[in-house]
Design an enzyme around this catalytic site. Sequence first.
Site, PDB file in Angstrom:
ATOM      1  N   HIS A 208      28.715  37.767  36.285  1.00 40.15           N
ATOM      2  CA  HIS A 208      28.247  36.565  36.984  1.00 40.15           C
ATOM      3  C   HIS A 208      27.868  36.904  38.425  1.00 40.15           C
ATOM      4  CE1 HIS A 208      28.968  33.655  33.898  1.00 40.15           C
ATOM      5  NE2 HIS A 208      30.288  33.757  33.907  1.00 40.15           N
TER       6      HIS A 208
ATOM      7  N   HIS B  48      33.237  40.126  32.553  1.00 33.52           N
ATOM      8  CA  HIS B  48      32.605  38.808  32.466  1.00 33.52           C
ATOM      9  C   HIS B  48      32.358  38.234  33.860  1.00 33.52           C
ATOM     10  CE1 HIS B  48      32.093  34.734  30.529  1.00 33.52           C
ATOM     11  NE2 HIS B  48      32.392  34.364  31.761  1.00 33.52           N
ATOM     12  N   GLU B  49      33.385  38.252  34.699  1.00 31.09           N
ATOM     13  CA  GLU B  49      33.250  37.674  36.040  1.00 31.09           C
ATOM     14  C   GLU B  49      32.337  38.526  36.922  1.00 31.09           C
ATOM     15  OE1 GLU B  49      34.094  34.773  36.911  1.00 31.09           O
ATOM     16  OE2 GLU B  49      35.198  34.326  35.082  1.00 31.09           O
TER      17      GLU B  49
END
Length: 213
Positions: free
Chosen positions: A27, A23-24
């Site tokens: 980004h 997820h990170e």
Amino acid sequence: MELSPIQYFTISIIPVLLAITVHEAAHGYAAKHFGDKTAYFLGRITLNPIKHIDPVGTVVIPGMLLLLSAPFLFGWAKPVPVNFSNLNNPKKDMMWVALAGPASNLAMAIIWAITLGLFKSSGASYALFIIGMAQVGIMINLVLMLLNLLPIPPLDGGRMAVSLLPAPWSYKLASIERYGMFILIFLIVSGLLSAILLPLLRFFQGTLIGIFV
């Protein structure tokens, strides 16, 4: 066969770490694609969980929820630094950078659902372990996707709303970011978060299992 809390904790380590770190990293990758290389220069566009682990959000909170048999898991990692002013089109591109995280969780939930379908009827000795990981993987990724899509800054859904709303409304929404975590804590303590997320979680779980399993 019903798993003990320790066994459940063990099979959950890999899905939880993957869900949070991908997820990170997503980004960071999206930010780099749209012009901001802050995360890239800091070495945060990586699947190495050590770079993303937050002791409380990645370890303590998910661990406690697992041991307490909570209805769903959630956690967080160290946020990937993004300088939105460096983006090619800051207001527009903010949406895509924010969306990258939940989109990666949806992709991982689909992959875990496919894995569950492949191993569900397997007689291999290790199949139960893989099935358990897949079930946790589906759940944690869907929870992270749905949680982060809530339109509350600094959650991804809040940043997406700031990007999409007309300027006067986006400024007003962005101004509550300092209170975002307090709002989230209130939703958790009051039970409203469960009331919002559980029906959506059941819907998406049922849909993925119906399609892939």
